[in-house]
Design a protein around this motif. Structure first.
Motif, PDB file in Angstrom:
ATOM      1  N   HIS A 161      12.973   0.533  -1.727  1.00  0.00           N
ATOM      2  CA  HIS A 161      11.540   0.259  -1.765  1.00  0.00           C
ATOM      3  C   HIS A 161      11.302  -1.244  -1.764  1.00  0.00           C
ATOM      4  CE1 HIS A 161      11.708   4.395  -3.256  1.00  0.00           C
ATOM      5  NE2 HIS A 161      10.444   4.518  -2.897  1.00  0.00           N
ATOM      6  N   SER A 162      10.302  -1.689  -1.022  1.00  0.00           N
ATOM      7  CA  SER A 162       9.917  -3.092  -0.957  1.00  0.00           C
ATOM      8  C   SER A 162       8.842  -3.372  -1.990  1.00  0.00           C
ATOM      9  CB  SER A 162       9.408  -3.426   0.450  1.00  0.00           C
ATOM     10  OG  SER A 162       8.635  -4.594   0.447  1.00  0.00           O
ATOM     11  N   GLY A 163       9.048  -4.427  -2.795  1.00  0.00           N
ATOM     12  CA  GLY A 163       8.061  -4.788  -3.804  1.00  0.00           C
ATOM     13  C   GLY A 163       6.681  -5.064  -3.239  1.00  0.00           C
ATOM     14  N   PRO A 164       6.559  -5.907  -2.190  1.00  0.00           N
ATOM     15  CA  PRO A 164       5.232  -6.182  -1.621  1.00  0.00           C
ATOM     16  C   PRO A 164       4.547  -4.934  -1.058  1.00  0.00           C
ATOM     17  CG  PRO A 164       6.766  -7.891  -0.974  1.00  0.00           C
ATOM     18  CD  PRO A 164       7.581  -6.827  -1.646  1.00  0.00           C
ATOM     19  N   THR A 165       5.320  -4.049  -0.398  1.00  0.00           N
ATOM     20  CA  THR A 165       4.721  -2.836   0.149  1.00  0.00           C
ATOM     21  C   THR A 165       4.243  -1.920  -0.974  1.00  0.00           C
ATOM     22  OG1 THR A 165       6.164  -2.952   2.079  1.00  0.00           O
ATOM     23  CG2 THR A 165       5.103  -0.843   1.646  1.00  0.00           C
ATOM     24  N   LEU A 166       5.034  -1.844  -2.036  1.00  0.00           N
ATOM     25  CA  LEU A 166       4.651  -1.031  -3.188  1.00  0.00           C
ATOM     26  C   LEU A 166       3.359  -1.576  -3.807  1.00  0.00           C
ATOM     27  CD1 LEU A 166       5.931   1.403  -4.744  1.00  0.00           C
ATOM     28  CD2 LEU A 166       6.782  -0.274  -6.379  1.00  0.00           C
ATOM     29  N   SER A 181      -5.561  10.347   0.724  1.00  0.00           N
ATOM     30  CA  SER A 181      -4.384  11.060   1.202  1.00  0.00           C
ATOM     31  C   SER A 181      -3.365  10.036   1.670  1.00  0.00           C
ATOM     32  CB  SER A 181      -4.755  11.991   2.353  1.00  0.00           C
ATOM     33  OG  SER A 181      -5.152  11.233   3.486  1.00  0.00           O
ATOM     34  N   ALA A 182      -2.139  10.471   1.923  1.00  0.00           N
ATOM     35  CA  ALA A 182      -1.112   9.564   2.429  1.00  0.00           C
ATOM     36  C   ALA A 182      -1.520   9.009   3.789  1.00  0.00           C
ATOM     37  CB  ALA A 182       0.233  10.283   2.524  1.00  0.00           C
ATOM     38  N   ALA A 183      -2.156   9.823   4.604  1.00  0.00           N
ATOM     39  CA  ALA A 183      -2.597   9.371   5.928  1.00  0.00           C
ATOM     40  C   ALA A 183      -3.671   8.296   5.806  1.00  0.00           C
ATOM     41  CB  ALA A 183      -3.118  10.550   6.741  1.00  0.00           C
ATOM     42  N   GLU A 184      -4.606   8.474   4.882  1.00  0.00           N
ATOM     43  CA  GLU A 184      -5.665   7.486   4.687  1.00  0.00           C
ATOM     44  C   GLU A 184      -5.104   6.176   4.147  1.00  0.00           C
ATOM     45  OE1 GLU A 184      -9.434  10.457   3.713  1.00  0.00           O
ATOM     46  OE2 GLU A 184      -8.023   9.903   2.118  1.00  0.00           O
ATOM     47  N   ALA A 185      -4.149   6.282   3.204  1.00  0.00           N
ATOM     48  CA  ALA A 185      -3.523   5.078   2.656  1.00  0.00           C
ATOM     49  C   ALA A 185      -2.735   4.342   3.740  1.00  0.00           C
ATOM     50  CB  ALA A 185      -2.611   5.450   1.492  1.00  0.00           C
ATOM     51  N   ALA A 186      -2.073   5.099   4.606  1.00  0.00           N
ATOM     52  CA  ALA A 186      -1.316   4.492   5.699  1.00  0.00           C
ATOM     53  C   ALA A 186      -2.246   3.743   6.646  1.00  0.00           C
ATOM     54  CB  ALA A 186      -0.540   5.566   6.453  1.00  0.00           C
ATOM     55  N   GLU A 187      -3.392   4.334   6.955  1.00  0.00           N
ATOM     56  CA  GLU A 187      -4.341   3.701   7.868  1.00  0.00           C
ATOM     57  C   GLU A 187      -4.889   2.397   7.285  1.00  0.00           C
ATOM     58  OE1 GLU A 187      -8.661   4.651  10.016  1.00  0.00           O
ATOM     59  OE2 GLU A 187      -7.681   6.153   8.754  1.00  0.00           O
ATOM     60  N   ARG A 188      -5.123   2.363   5.991  1.00  0.00           N
ATOM     61  CA  ARG A 188      -5.719   1.184   5.365  1.00  0.00           C
ATOM     62  C   ARG A 188      -4.714   0.052   5.196  1.00  0.00           C
ATOM     63  NH1 ARG A 188     -10.252   2.928   0.868  1.00  0.00           N
ATOM     64  NH2 ARG A 188     -11.140   4.681   2.029  1.00  0.00           N
ATOM     65  N   THR A 189      -3.432   0.381   5.102  1.00  0.00           N
ATOM     66  CA  THR A 189      -2.412  -0.641   4.846  1.00  0.00           C
ATOM     67  C   THR A 189      -1.618  -1.022   6.083  1.00  0.00           C
ATOM     68  OG1 THR A 189      -0.833   1.092   4.199  1.00  0.00           O
ATOM     69  CG2 THR A 189      -2.134   0.054   2.441  1.00  0.00           C
ATOM     70  N   GLY A 190      -1.640  -0.179   7.112  1.00  0.00           N
ATOM     71  CA  GLY A 190      -0.891  -0.479   8.321  1.00  0.00           C
ATOM     72  C   GLY A 190       0.543  -0.004   8.322  1.00  0.00           C
ATOM     73  N   VAL A 191       0.966   0.721   7.274  1.00  0.00           N
ATOM     74  CA  VAL A 191       2.317   1.291   7.260  1.00  0.00           C
ATOM     75  C   VAL A 191       2.259   2.695   7.859  1.00  0.00           C
ATOM     76  CG1 VAL A 191       2.883  -0.044   5.199  1.00  0.00           C
ATOM     77  CG2 VAL A 191       2.109   2.322   4.952  1.00  0.00           C
ATOM     78  N   SER A 192       3.420   3.263   8.128  1.00  0.00           N
ATOM     79  CA  SER A 192       3.455   4.619   8.677  1.00  0.00           C
ATOM     80  C   SER A 192       3.094   5.632   7.589  1.00  0.00           C
ATOM     81  CB  SER A 192       4.839   4.935   9.226  1.00  0.00           C
ATOM     82  OG  SER A 192       5.783   5.051   8.174  1.00  0.00           O
ATOM     83  N   ARG A 193       2.692   6.834   8.036  1.00  0.00           N
ATOM     84  CA  ARG A 193       2.342   7.869   7.074  1.00  0.00           C
ATOM     85  C   ARG A 193       3.544   8.241   6.217  1.00  0.00           C
ATOM     86  NH1 ARG A 193       2.447  12.974   5.710  1.00  0.00           N
ATOM     87  NH2 ARG A 193       0.558  14.070   4.997  1.00  0.00           N
ATOM     88  N   ALA A 194       4.728   8.309   6.833  1.00  0.00           N
ATOM     89  CA  ALA A 194       5.945   8.669   6.090  1.00  0.00           C
ATOM     90  C   ALA A 194       6.249   7.625   5.016  1.00  0.00           C
ATOM     91  CB  ALA A 194       7.121   8.813   7.041  1.00  0.00           C
ATOM     92  N   THR A 195       6.066   6.348   5.363  1.00  0.00           N
ATOM     93  CA  THR A 195       6.304   5.279   4.390  1.00  0.00           C
ATOM     94  C   THR A 195       5.300   5.364   3.255  1.00  0.00           C
ATOM     95  OG1 THR A 195       7.254   3.796   6.046  1.00  0.00           O
ATOM     96  CG2 THR A 195       6.359   2.776   4.054  1.00  0.00           C
ATOM     97  N   ALA A 196       4.031   5.568   3.594  1.00  0.00           N
ATOM     98  CA  ALA A 196       3.008   5.692   2.563  1.00  0.00           C
ATOM     99  C   ALA A 196       3.320   6.858   1.631  1.00  0.00           C
ATOM    100  CB  ALA A 196       1.641   5.879   3.206  1.00  0.00           C
ATOM    101  N   GLN A 197       3.728   7.978   2.199  1.00  0.00           N
ATOM    102  CA  GLN A 197       4.050   9.154   1.395  1.00  0.00           C
ATOM    103  C   GLN A 197       5.188   8.862   0.415  1.00  0.00           C
ATOM    104  OE1 GLN A 197       2.644  12.663   1.766  1.00  0.00           O
ATOM    105  NE2 GLN A 197       3.436  12.333  -0.290  1.00  0.00           N
ATOM    106  N   ARG A 198       6.221   8.176   0.917  1.00  0.00           N
ATOM    107  CA  ARG A 198       7.384   7.876   0.079  1.00  0.00           C
ATOM    108  C   ARG A 198       7.016   6.932  -1.071  1.00  0.00           C
ATOM    109  NH1 ARG A 198      11.622   4.115   0.795  1.00  0.00           N
ATOM    110  NH2 ARG A 198      10.766   3.507   2.817  1.00  0.00           N
ATOM    111  N   TYR A 199       6.243   5.915  -0.759  1.00  0.00           N
ATOM    112  CA  TYR A 199       5.872   4.954  -1.795  1.00  0.00           C
ATOM    113  C   TYR A 199       4.875   5.549  -2.789  1.00  0.00           C
ATOM    114  CZ  TYR A 199       8.304   0.934   0.203  1.00  0.00           C
ATOM    115  OH  TYR A 199       9.271   0.057   0.633  1.00  0.00           O
ATOM    116  N   LEU A 200       3.959   6.359  -2.309  1.00  0.00           N
ATOM    117  CA  LEU A 200       3.010   6.998  -3.210  1.00  0.00           C
ATOM    118  C   LEU A 200       3.718   7.955  -4.164  1.00  0.00           C
ATOM    119  CD1 LEU A 200       0.092   7.664  -0.698  1.00  0.00           C
ATOM    120  CD2 LEU A 200       0.081   6.039  -2.607  1.00  0.00           C
ATOM    121  N   LEU A 224      -3.687  14.364  -2.678  1.00  0.00           N
ATOM    122  CA  LEU A 224      -4.489  13.161  -2.789  1.00  0.00           C
ATOM    123  C   LEU A 224      -3.960  12.305  -3.921  1.00  0.00           C
ATOM    124  CD1 LEU A 224      -8.066  14.712  -2.440  1.00  0.00           C
ATOM    125  CD2 LEU A 224      -6.702  13.622  -0.645  1.00  0.00           C
ATOM    126  N   TYR A 225      -4.123  10.995  -3.787  1.00  0.00           N
ATOM    127  CA  TYR A 225      -3.570  10.062  -4.755  1.00  0.00           C
ATOM    128  C   TYR A 225      -4.669   9.169  -5.310  1.00  0.00           C
ATOM    129  CZ  TYR A 225       0.716  11.660  -2.576  1.00  0.00           C
ATOM    130  OH  TYR A 225       1.740  12.452  -2.098  1.00  0.00           O
TER     131      TYR A 225
END
Length: 229
Positions: A161-166, A181-200, A224-225
């Motif tokens: 896990h990356s500290g800045p991404t977290l 949702s993980a998809a919404e968080a991914a859209e707002r941060t610019g990371v992939s949905r899979a990455t958002a899901q893992r970090y969340l 939802l998170y």
């Protein structure tokens, strides 16, 4: 949209910073300046909300820009995040005294800048929400000051896990008005949905984020998170 002026004398670095900004929802670059004189002119002509301000400029210092703007009685002064290779503690202290809302030392990646911008966006949202209130209480004041700071998440988290991404995902949830949702968080941060899901999922495990289930008419519930308070 929060309007940004990038003040950087190296055009390649300036272009990189503009690209980083374009990845963060709610921000737009309205101009670039490569000197103190250009920065002051651009502030007058473009009326940015926020400066990404380097200290080392060919005709002076980014601190000079802050001094000049602080002494300008006409109009509101934009906020500033210092983006610089200057690690001198004296420069940091002067920037703080002149009202800089952040200080980011080069080199850094897109998640580091996005973390600061997301914190700044939350600060503006909180101030707007309190704008119509004639008086505030200590809790509201504390929330304003804490909003400008990046979230207290581990800078060296679990392996993989990356500290800045977290921190970016955590701050994004802090600034959201509702659970994401993980998809919404991914859209707002610019990371992939899979990455958002893992970090969340990691943040849920650490107790910093709460998982909620939203049930529809049929099928599996949506995850939802929401930030924990």
């Amino acid at each position: 949209m929060i309007r940004i002026l990038v003040v950087e004398d190296d055009f390649r670095v300036s272009r990189i910073h503009c690209d980083y900004v374009s990845r963060v929802r709610g921000f737009e670059v309205v101009g670039q300046a490569a000197s103190v004189a250009e920065a002051l002119t651009a502030v007058r002509d473009l009326h940015p909300d926020l400066l990404l301000l380097d200290i080392f400029l060919p005709d002076g210092s980014g601190l000079d820009v802050l001094r000049r703007l602080s002494g300008d009685e006409g109009g509101d002064r934009p906020d500033a995040i210092m983006i610089t290779a200057d690690r001198d503690i004296t420069s940091v202290r002067i920037a703080m005294k002149l009202g800089a809302v952040g200080y980011l030392v080069k080199p850094f990646g897109a998640p580091d800048l996005a973390e600061r911008l997301t914190a700044y966006r939350e600060l503006q949202h909180r101030m707007d929400a309190l704008g119509a209130v004639p008086e505030t209480d200590q809790a509201d004041v504390d929330a304003l000051f804490s909003a400008a700071r990046p979230p207290a998440v581990p800078r060296v988290p679990a392996k993989g896990h990356s500290g800045p991404t977290l921190a970016l995902l955590h701050q994004t949830l802090r600034g959201a008005h509702d659970a994401l949702s993980a998809a919404e968080a991914a859209e707002r941060t610019g990371v992939s949905r899979a990455t958002a899901q893992r970090y969340l999922s990691y943040l849920v495990k650490e107790g910093m984020v709460r998982l909620e289930l939203r049930y529809g008419a049929t099928g599996r519930p949506e995850h939802l998170y929401r930030i924990t308070h």
